[in-house]
Design an enzyme around this catalytic site. Structure first.
Site, PDB file in Angstrom:
ATOM      1  N   ASN A  14       0.868  -1.179   0.000  1.00  0.00           N
ATOM      2  CA  ASN A  14       0.000   0.000   0.000  1.00  0.00           C
ATOM      3  C   ASN A  14       0.907   1.232   0.000  1.00  0.00           C
ATOM      4  O   ASN A  14       1.474   1.583   1.030  1.00  0.00           O
ATOM      5  CB  ASN A  14      -0.884  -0.034   1.263  1.00  0.00           C
ATOM      6  CG  ASN A  14      -1.669   1.254   1.438  1.00  0.00           C
ATOM      7  OD1 ASN A  14      -1.797   2.060   0.516  1.00  0.00           O
ATOM      8  ND2 ASN A  14      -2.208   1.455   2.634  1.00  0.00           N
ATOM      9  N   LYS A  16       0.106   4.228  -0.296  1.00  0.00           N
ATOM     10  CA  LYS A  16      -0.557   5.443   0.215  1.00  0.00           C
ATOM     11  C   LYS A  16      -0.292   6.572  -0.790  1.00  0.00           C
ATOM     12  O   LYS A  16      -0.210   6.311  -1.981  1.00  0.00           O
ATOM     13  CB  LYS A  16      -0.084   5.753   1.627  1.00  0.00           C
ATOM     14  CG  LYS A  16      -0.139   4.511   2.523  1.00  0.00           C
ATOM     15  CD  LYS A  16       0.110   4.766   3.951  1.00  0.00           C
ATOM     16  CE  LYS A  16       0.032   3.445   4.711  1.00  0.00           C
ATOM     17  NZ  LYS A  16       0.088   3.578   6.148  1.00  0.00           N
ATOM     18  N   HIS A  94      -9.467   1.410   4.946  1.00  0.00           N
ATOM     19  CA  HIS A  94      -8.167   1.602   5.598  1.00  0.00           C
ATOM     20  C   HIS A  94      -8.328   2.611   6.734  1.00  0.00           C
ATOM     21  O   HIS A  94      -9.103   3.559   6.625  1.00  0.00           O
ATOM     22  CB  HIS A  94      -7.135   2.108   4.569  1.00  0.00           C
ATOM     23  CG  HIS A  94      -5.751   2.102   5.141  1.00  0.00           C
ATOM     24  ND1 HIS A  94      -5.306   3.102   5.972  1.00  0.00           N
ATOM     25  CD2 HIS A  94      -4.733   1.212   5.042  1.00  0.00           C
ATOM     26  CE1 HIS A  94      -4.060   2.816   6.355  1.00  0.00           C
ATOM     27  NE2 HIS A  94      -3.703   1.677   5.791  1.00  0.00           N
ATOM     28  N   GLU A  96      -6.660   5.019   7.702  1.00  0.00           N
ATOM     29  CA  GLU A  96      -6.433   6.435   7.357  1.00  0.00           C
ATOM     30  C   GLU A  96      -7.674   7.037   6.707  1.00  0.00           C
ATOM     31  O   GLU A  96      -7.970   8.219   6.891  1.00  0.00           O
ATOM     32  CB  GLU A  96      -5.197   6.552   6.453  1.00  0.00           C
ATOM     33  CG  GLU A  96      -3.928   6.394   7.283  1.00  0.00           C
ATOM     34  CD  GLU A  96      -2.765   5.758   6.554  1.00  0.00           C
ATOM     35  OE1 GLU A  96      -2.735   5.775   5.315  1.00  0.00           O
ATOM     36  OE2 GLU A  96      -1.871   5.228   7.251  1.00  0.00           O
ATOM     37  N   GLU A 166      -5.257  -4.562  10.810  1.00  0.00           N
ATOM     38  CA  GLU A 166      -4.220  -3.541  10.971  1.00  0.00           C
ATOM     39  C   GLU A 166      -4.494  -2.743  12.239  1.00  0.00           C
ATOM     40  O   GLU A 166      -5.280  -1.792  12.229  1.00  0.00           O
ATOM     41  CB  GLU A 166      -4.245  -2.576   9.779  1.00  0.00           C
ATOM     42  CG  GLU A 166      -3.972  -3.233   8.447  1.00  0.00           C
ATOM     43  CD  GLU A 166      -3.418  -2.222   7.455  1.00  0.00           C
ATOM     44  OE1 GLU A 166      -2.264  -2.375   7.066  1.00  0.00           O
ATOM     45  OE2 GLU A 166      -4.124  -1.268   7.119  1.00  0.00           O
ATOM     46  N   GLY A 172       2.488   2.614  10.645  1.00  0.00           N
ATOM     47  CA  GLY A 172       3.429   3.709  10.420  1.00  0.00           C
ATOM     48  C   GLY A 172       4.121   4.187  11.694  1.00  0.00           C
ATOM     49  O   GLY A 172       4.754   5.241  11.711  1.00  0.00           O
ATOM     50  N   SER A 211       3.465  -1.801  10.376  1.00  0.00           N
ATOM     51  CA  SER A 211       4.918  -1.833  10.547  1.00  0.00           C
ATOM     52  C   SER A 211       5.533  -3.208  10.262  1.00  0.00           C
ATOM     53  O   SER A 211       6.437  -3.657  10.967  1.00  0.00           O
ATOM     54  CB  SER A 211       5.310  -1.344  11.948  1.00  0.00           C
ATOM     55  OG  SER A 211       4.893   0.000  12.126  1.00  0.00           O
TER      56      SER A 211
HETATM   57  P1  PGA Z   1       2.878   0.525   7.606  1.00  0.00           P
HETATM   58  O1  PGA Z   1       1.427   0.724   6.979  1.00  0.00           O
HETATM   59  O2  PGA Z   1       3.425  -0.775   7.076  1.00  0.00           O
HETATM   60  O3  PGA Z   1       3.686   1.719   7.149  1.00  0.00           O
HETATM   61  O4  PGA Z   1       2.712   0.488   9.095  1.00  0.00           O
HETATM   62  C1  PGA Z   1       0.547  -0.351   6.822  1.00  0.00           C
HETATM   63  C2  PGA Z   1      -0.749   0.142   6.208  1.00  0.00           C
HETATM   64  O5  PGA Z   1      -1.222   1.218   6.584  1.00  0.00           O
HETATM   65  O6  PGA Z   1      -1.334  -0.519   5.334  1.00  0.00           O
END
Ligand code: PGA
Length: 250
Positions: A14, A16, A94, A96, A166, A172, A211
């Site tokens: 992903n 983003k 997601h 976000e 997640e 992140g 992460s």
């Molecule tokens: P990340 O993001 O691996 O940077 O923690 C995962 C995601 O949001 O899909």
């Protein structure tokens, strides 16, 4: 090493709102010489870069879709457009988007329905924020996120879906759920679905996200109910992403 290998692993990147056309080229070059047989590899770049993956031996997906099929919705993209552009998957819900765009469980369910209607496989993202983890009510929280989708599209639709667990506190942040924490929630999700349909629960791919790095991927992916990962930051480094894809083969 997993004892049971009923489900094919899936590793999804992903991006983003990151990356550029050069990253698309570098990523394809890094993956093209690797033996990734036995692993589904999915890339979800920003929509303007989807075309840079045409012809590549990779699955591509959108990061979001509209709940509508067409109409006066400036800036939105319909599932059928993603499908026509070569996508076979789309991320839905997601964290976000749930936070930044106030996507409720109901809206997420409507988007899942729209993705299914368009012939896309929705990757339904669920996961609890830190305060819910600390309060200990994360199973209930995740169950509610899933139940909203079950009531909209029915359990049988989960045969054409992927779930990504997640935990928001791990996205992140560099804080990864421990393999056991991930396994506990994945097993819970599977048992929750099994109450409605055992066969679908056994077959559905449940990805871990938050992460995931080259260094921790093997430990996470070796858990019995972890069928791969949804990778944010580490998917922006072609070599790291490749290592994570290879970890899913272990
Ligand atoms: P990340 O993001 O691996 O940077 O923690 C995962 C995601 O949001 O899909």
């Amino acid at each position: 090493m997993k004892l049971q290998t009923k489900r094919q692993p899936l590793v999804a990147g992903n991006w983003k709102m990151n990356g550029d056309a050069e990253l698309a080229i570098d990523l394809q070059a890094a993956l093209s010489n690797a033996d990734l047989s036995g692993v589904d590899v999915l890339v979800c770049p920003p929509m303007p870069y989807l075309h840079t993956f045409f012809g590549a031996d990779l699955l591509i997906g959108g990061q979001n879709l509209s709940e509508f099929n067409s109409g006066a919705h400036t800036g939105e993209t319909a599932g059928r457009m993603l499908k026509e552009t070569g996508c076979s998957y789309v991320l839905v819900g997601h964290s976000e988007r749930r936070t930044d765009n106030h996507e409720s469980n109901e809206l997420v369910a409507a988007k899942v329905a729209s993705a299914l209607d368009s012939g896309l496989i929705p990757v339904l993202c669920v996961g609890e924020p830190e305060n819910i983890r600390e309060a200990g009510s994360f199973f209930e929280y995740v169950a509610e996120q899933i139940d909203a989708v079950v009531s909209k599209v029915g359990i049988e639709s989960f045969a054409q879906m992927v779930i990504a667990y997640e935990p928001v506190w791990a996205i992140g942040t560099g804080k990864t759920a421990s393999p056991q924490q991930a396994q506990d929630v994945h097993a819970f999700i599977r048992s929750h679905l099994a109450k409605l349909d055992n066969e679908i629960a056994e077959k559905i791919q449940i990805l871990y996200g938050g992460s995931v790095k080259a260094a921790n991927a093997i430990d996470l992916f070796s858990q019995a109910d972890v069928d791969g990962g949804l990778i944010g930051g580490a998917s922006l480094d072609p070599q790291d992403f490749l290592k994570i894809c290879l970890a899913a083969k272990e």
